[in-house]
Design a protein around this motif. Structure first.
Motif, short mmCIF file in Angstrom:
data_model
loop_
_atom_site.label_atom_id
_atom_site.label_comp_id
_atom_site.label_asym_id
_atom_site.label_seq_id
_atom_site.Cartn_x
_atom_site.Cartn_y
_atom_site.Cartn_z
N GLY A 154 0.80 -1.22 0.00
CA GLY A 154 0.00 0.00 0.00
C GLY A 154 0.83 1.26 0.00
O GLY A 154 2.07 1.24 -0.04
N THR A 155 0.13 2.37 0.08
CA THR A 155 0.80 3.67 0.05
C THR A 155 1.66 3.90 1.28
O THR A 155 2.64 4.64 1.23
CB THR A 155 -0.25 4.79 -0.05
OG1 THR A 155 -1.20 4.65 1.03
CG2 THR A 155 -1.00 4.72 -1.37
N THR A 156 1.30 3.26 2.40
CA THR A 156 2.09 3.42 3.63
C THR A 156 3.52 2.93 3.43
O THR A 156 4.48 3.57 3.88
CB THR A 156 1.44 2.65 4.79
OG1 THR A 156 0.12 3.14 5.01
CG2 THR A 156 2.25 2.83 6.08
N TRP A 159 5.19 2.79 0.60
CA TRP A 159 5.91 3.75 -0.24
C TRP A 159 6.28 5.00 0.55
O TRP A 159 7.37 5.56 0.36
CB TRP A 159 5.05 4.11 -1.45
CG TRP A 159 4.87 2.99 -2.42
CD1 TRP A 159 3.72 2.31 -2.66
CD2 TRP A 159 5.87 2.39 -3.26
NE1 TRP A 159 3.94 1.32 -3.60
CE2 TRP A 159 5.24 1.35 -3.99
CE3 TRP A 159 7.23 2.63 -3.45
CZ2 TRP A 159 5.92 0.56 -4.90
CZ3 TRP A 159 7.93 1.83 -4.37
CH2 TRP A 159 7.27 0.82 -5.08
N ALA A 160 5.39 5.43 1.44
CA ALA A 160 5.70 6.59 2.28
C ALA A 160 6.88 6.29 3.20
O ALA A 160 7.75 7.15 3.42
CB ALA A 160 4.47 6.97 3.11
#
Length: 290
Positions: A114-116, A118-119
């Motif tokens: 998920g985006t987490t 990538w963050a």
């Protein structure tokens, strides 16, 4: 509770070995030291595990050998980086394997992230840039440790995929033996093999070979059967904290405001990535069973 305490003890041992290994390879060749470390780990596991090797069969032995060679490559890169940079910096950059694990799982097994995650990569990259900007360390050393962290991530992902199929003790024994064999070949080719001398080298060999390799991996296997992947990953995020503590108290690391801030930013990325890392590993196991 006991499983978490055991895992924290393992991370503390790994943290203190950064200091010991840096001191040892300053006076004894790197590949020879690592080879003897894994030879010692192999000998410790040989007595209880040798009779179980047959249960692995060819497929299991091949998987354990491949993972052992990955482990050897990771330790070689990490230790080479440790020679060139600070103990504290090495600990935090090594901890990046938590951040990289979801990415490696994506690349190898097409596991969704998920985006987490990538963050977390973005945040940790900022921390690495901050850490690379200090004079106490070395950008080359940090880069070597970062590559080592990527190798560790690959090793962890493959371990999660294959190791549950086989006897843990036999698998770990073959893994340690393969790492020892690979490193012995390199050390012999370089002409580095010699009898170690001095308490610094022997002390580091005993601690890393017995406690940080043989027993640590067995404790990890025992603990992971009694707690969740999420809690295990969270416990392992303490490794860079212990490395920083021992680097400061035992090795005199003084990274300055920018360096410590960079370590803090990396730690934030590691903690942020921890659920994604655990989720990726759980997904790999689920896919194997389906």
């Amino acid at each position: 509770m006991m499983a978490i305490v055991a895992l924290l003890a393992v991370t503390a041992v790994w943290g203190v070995t950064f200091v010991q290994v840096k001191d040892a390879v300053a006076v004894y060749p790197l590949f020879a030291f690592l080879a003897l470390r894994f030879v010692l780990a192999t000998l410790v596991l040989a007595a209880p595990g040798a009779r179980r090797i047959a249960s692995l069969r060819r497929t299991g032995a091949g998987a354990a050998t491949a993972l052992g060679l990955l482990l050897a490559a990771g330790y070689a890169l990490q230790t080479a980086g440790l020679q060139r940079t600070t103990v504290s910096g090495t600990g935090f950059v090594t901890g990046m394997y938590v951040v990289l694990t979801p990415l490696i799982a994506l690349a190898v097994f097409r596991t969704r992230i998920g985006t987490t995650a990538w963050a977390a990569v973005a945040i940790s990259t900022v921390g690495l840039a901050m850490l690379a900007g200090i004079h106490a360390g070395s950008a080359t050393g940090d880069l070597l440790v970062l590559v080592a962290a990527a190798v560790y991530s690959l090793q962890i992902v493959l371990m999660e995929r294959y190791a549950p199929r086989y006897d843990a003790l036999a698998f770990t024994l073959v893994e340690m033996a393969a790492a020892a064999a690979g490193l012995l070949v390199v050390a012999a080719a370089r002409g580095d093999l010699a009898v170690p001398h001095g308490r610094t080298v022997w002390g580091a060999l005993l601690v890393t070979g017995i406690f940080a390799s043989a027993l640590a991996y067995l404790v990890q296997t025992w603990a992971q059967r009694r707690t969740s992947a999420t809690r295990t990953a969270l416990a392992f995020t303490m490794e860079p904290v212990f490395a920083a503590l021992f680097g400061y108290t035992l090795d005199g690391d003084r990274l300055g405001t920018l360096g410590w801030a960079g370590c803090g930013v990396i730690m934030a990325g590691i903690v942020l990535a921890e659920p994604a890392a655990a989720g990726a590993l759980v997904s790999i196991v689920a896919r194997r069973r389906s």
